[in-house]
Design an enzyme around this catalytic site. Structure first.
Site, mmCIF file in Angstrom:
data_model
loop_
_atom_site.group_PDB
_atom_site.id
_atom_site.type_symbol
_atom_site.label_atom_id
_atom_site.label_comp_id
_atom_site.label_asym_id
_atom_site.label_seq_id
_atom_site.Cartn_x
_atom_site.Cartn_y
_atom_site.Cartn_z
ATOM 1 N N ASP A 1 -44.013 -31.488 -14.757
ATOM 2 C CA ASP A 1 -43.838 -33.202 -15.104
ATOM 3 C C ASP A 1 -42.641 -33.871 -15.003
ATOM 4 O O ASP A 1 -42.895 -33.627 -16.510
ATOM 5 C CB ASP A 1 -44.994 -33.519 -14.366
ATOM 6 C CG ASP A 1 -45.350 -34.493 -13.678
ATOM 7 O OD1 ASP A 1 -44.530 -35.268 -12.782
ATOM 8 O OD2 ASP A 1 -46.358 -36.026 -14.164
ATOM 9 N N ASP B 1 -44.720 -42.955 -17.881
ATOM 10 C CA ASP B 1 -45.279 -43.436 -18.128
ATOM 11 C C ASP B 1 -46.221 -44.417 -19.793
ATOM 12 O O ASP B 1 -46.971 -45.165 -19.723
ATOM 13 C CB ASP B 1 -47.464 -43.059 -17.733
ATOM 14 C CG ASP B 1 -47.357 -41.786 -18.709
ATOM 15 O OD1 ASP B 1 -46.902 -41.492 -20.125
ATOM 16 O OD2 ASP B 1 -48.421 -41.264 -18.506
#
Length: 478
Positions: A381, A268
Site C-alpha cells: 500500500d 491518511d
C-alpha cells in the site's frame, strides 16, 4: 499445471539435431518468426519459449513468448548448471529439467511486417500495431504484424479498441508521432530499457542501461554467476522531484522475501505502526509542519494527537524507470525498516488499460514503515498524498489540504468515476485535482502528482517483488 518434460525434451532434441547438421555458425541464425531483443535460447513445446540468459548476476533470466511478451522466468539449478526450470509469472512450474545447452541459440532479429498500404506503426508495451488511415475520416482498421485484424483506431480520441469496438487496448497522445511504413519497409523494434549486470549482485535500472550479455554459444551454455481497494492506516513519502542522479544500483538480499502481488495507494496522516514503541519505534513521526516528534508515545493525528507522517516521506523519482517510496505491508510480517523492489509487469489487479501496460518494467523500491491488517499478502500500500485515507483519516483537521478524494482510492478513484472510466482522461483529471487539493502545499502537491506522472495514473498495478538493501535516500527519511 506442471507439464511432464518428455514432449519438450523430444522437441528440443529435434532442434538440436537440426542445429548440429546446419552449416550455420555456432552463434545461431536469425529468428524471423520470433521477437528476439538479444541472443536467446528457443524451446519448442506446447508453444515456443524464448529464454534469455541472466542479465543481473543472479541465476535467472526472463522468458517470453514468440511475440516478445514476458510470460515467466527461467531459474538455473545452480551457477554452473545449464539445467533449470520455467515458471510463469505467478510462480507456477511450466517445465522443469530444461537443459538450455541442448537448445538452439537465436540472435536479435528485425521483424518484417506485412503491409498493404501506408500505415503508422504504433508500438508500445501492449504490442506492435499497424494503423491504417481512416476511411470515414474518424476510424481506421488496425492489424498485427501479420496483417491479422485486431481492432480499430479512433483518430479523434487517439485510442485503439478491440474488434468488439469497446474494449480499450491502448491510447496515445498523437498517432502522427509514430513512424509511417510503406509496403516493403522494415522496422527494428527497439528493446525495452534493461537492467545492466554490475560487478556485484547489483542491478542498475535506467534509460541509459544497455545489455551486453547473451547465451554462451556452446553446449554447456553456463549462465553467469555471481485503488480502489481498502487501504491501511498510516503514513507517507518525500518529494517526487528527481533525486540522486539518473541511475541507482539495486542490491538484492540473498534469501530475502520475494513473490508477486499488486500495489495500492493511500495517505491518511496517521502515526505509522513502526513508530510506536511496542512495534520497535524505529520509524520517525512528525507534526503537521514536518517537525520530528521525539516522544515515541505521542498520540496519533488519527486519535486527535499531533503525531503523523513525516513530510520527508513523499515519493522520490530517480529516473523514468526507478523511484522510491514508503509503503504499508501486511500485518504479522515483521517488515518494519525492510525494503522491496516492486517490478511492474504491465498488468492490473482488476482491468488493465494502456496506462498499466506502459508501466511494464518500471521499478518502485518501497520501505515498510507501516502495517495494514487490511493489506493482503503480496500487496504493498504505497504512500502517496491524495491516494485515499483508508480506514482512518488524520489529515482533515491537521494539514489544511483540500479534498482527498474517495476514502478508498483517493483522487484517482474520483477521476475514474467522473470520466466514465475513460483512461485517456485520467492523467489530466488527476493533475487538475492534485493542483487544486494541494494548492497551498507545493511539496505535497508534487507527491500527489507522482501518481499522475511517474506512475502514469495507473492504479492497482501488479508486480513481482524482491527484498533489497534499503537505499540511503529512504533510510535517512525513515
Amino acid at each position: 499445471m506442471k507439464h511432464a518434460f518428455l514432449k519438450a525434451l523430444l522437441a528440443a532434441g529435434a532442434i538440436m539435431i537440426a542445429w548440429n547438421c546446419s552449416d550455420e555458425s555456432s552463434t545461431g541464425p536469425k529468428a524471423p518468426d520470433y521477437i528476439v531483443t538479444s541472443e536467446a535460447w528457443i524451446l519448442s513445446a506446447d508453444q515456443d519459449y524464448v529464454i534469455y540468459p541472466p542479465a543481473n548476476g543472479e541465476n535467472f533470466g526472463i522468458v517470453t513468448n514468440a511475440q516478445g511478451d514476458q510470460i515467466g522466468i527461467f531459474t538455473f539449478n545452480s551457477a554452473n548448471s545449464p539445467i533449470g526450470t520455467i515458471t510463469d509469472l505467478t510462480g507456477q512450474i511450466l517445465y522443469d529439467a530444461v537443459d538450455v545447452g541442448s537448445l538452439t541459440v537465436v540472435q536479435q532479429n528485425t521483424p518484417v511486417y506485412t503491409i498493404t498500404g501506408p500505415v503508422w506503426l504504433l508500438n508500445d508495451d501492449s504490442g506492435d500495431y499497424l494503423v491504417y488511415p481512416p476511411a470515414d475520416g474518424i476510424t481506421g482498421v488496425v492489424t498485427d504484424a501479420n496483417a491479422n485484424p485486431v481492432g480499430y483506431f479512433n483518430f479523434t480520441t487517439n485510442t485503439l479498441v478491440a474488434l468488439d469496438g469497446v474494449t480499450e487496448i491502448t491510447s496515445v497522445d498523437n498517432i502522427t508521432d509514430f513512424p509511417v511504413l510503406n509496403p516493403g519497409d522494415k522496422f527494428t523494434k527497439e528493446p525495452d530499457p534493461v537492467i545492466v549486470e554490475s560487478s556485484s549482485s547489483e542491478f542498475v535500472p535506467g534509460p541509459e542501461s544497455s545489455s551486453d550479455i547473451g547465451p554462451t554459444p556452446t553446449s554447456s551454455a553456463t549462465p553467469k554467476s555471481s485503488s480502489s481497494q481498502p487501504k491501511s492506516s498510516s503514513s507517507a513519502p518525500k518529494s517526487s522531484s528527481s533525486s540522486g542522479g539518473s541511475s541507482y544500483q539495486i542490491k538484492y538480499v540473498n534469501g530475502g522475501k520475494s513473490g508477486s502481488g499488486y500495489a495500492t495507494r493511500y495517505w491518511d496522516c496517521c502515526k505509522p505502526h513502526c513508530a510506536w514503541p511496542e512495534h520497535g519505534g524505529s520509524a520517525s513521526t512528525c507534526d503537521a509542519k514536518g517537525n520530528k516528534i521525539g516522544d515515541k508515545s505521542a498520540s496519533s493525528m488519527c486519535d486527535g494527537g499531533n503525531a503523523g507522517i513525516c513530510r520527508s516521506q513523499f515519493p522520490i523519482i530517480i529516473n523514468d524507470t526507478l523511484a522510491f517510496a514508503f509503503a504499508a505491508t501486511p500485518g504479522g510480517e515483521n517488515n518494519c525498516g525492510k525494503c522491496f523492489d516492486l517490478v511492474f509487469d504491465g498488468g492490473c489487479k482488476y482491468d488493465a488499460t494502456s496506462l498499466h501496460k506502459k508501466m511494464k518494467g518500471k521499478h518502485l523500491i518501497v520501505m515498510s514503515n507501516n502495517v495494514g491488517y487490511d493489506v493482503a499478502g503480496g500487496q504493498f500500500d504505497v504512500m502517496i498524498p491524495g491516494g485515499g485515507y483508508g480506514i482512518f483519516n488524520g489529515c482533515s483537521n491537521k494539514m489544511g489540504w483540500g479534498s482527498q478524494g474517495s476514502q478508498y482510492g483517493g483522487l484517482l478513484d474520483e477521476c475514474e468515476k467522473e470520466t466514465g472510466y475513460n483512461s485517456s482522461k485520467y492523467k489530466s483529471c488527476l493533475t487538475e485535482k492534485c493542483n487544486k487539493s494541494f494548492s497551498s502545499d507545493p511539496e505535497a502537491k508534487e507527491g500527489c502528482l507522482f501518481l499522475a506522472t511517474w506512475m502514469n495514473a495507473a492504479g492497482n498495478l501488479t508486480h513481482n517483488y524482491r527484498e533489497v538493501e534499503c537505499p540511503q535516500e529512504l533510510k535517512q527519511r525513515y
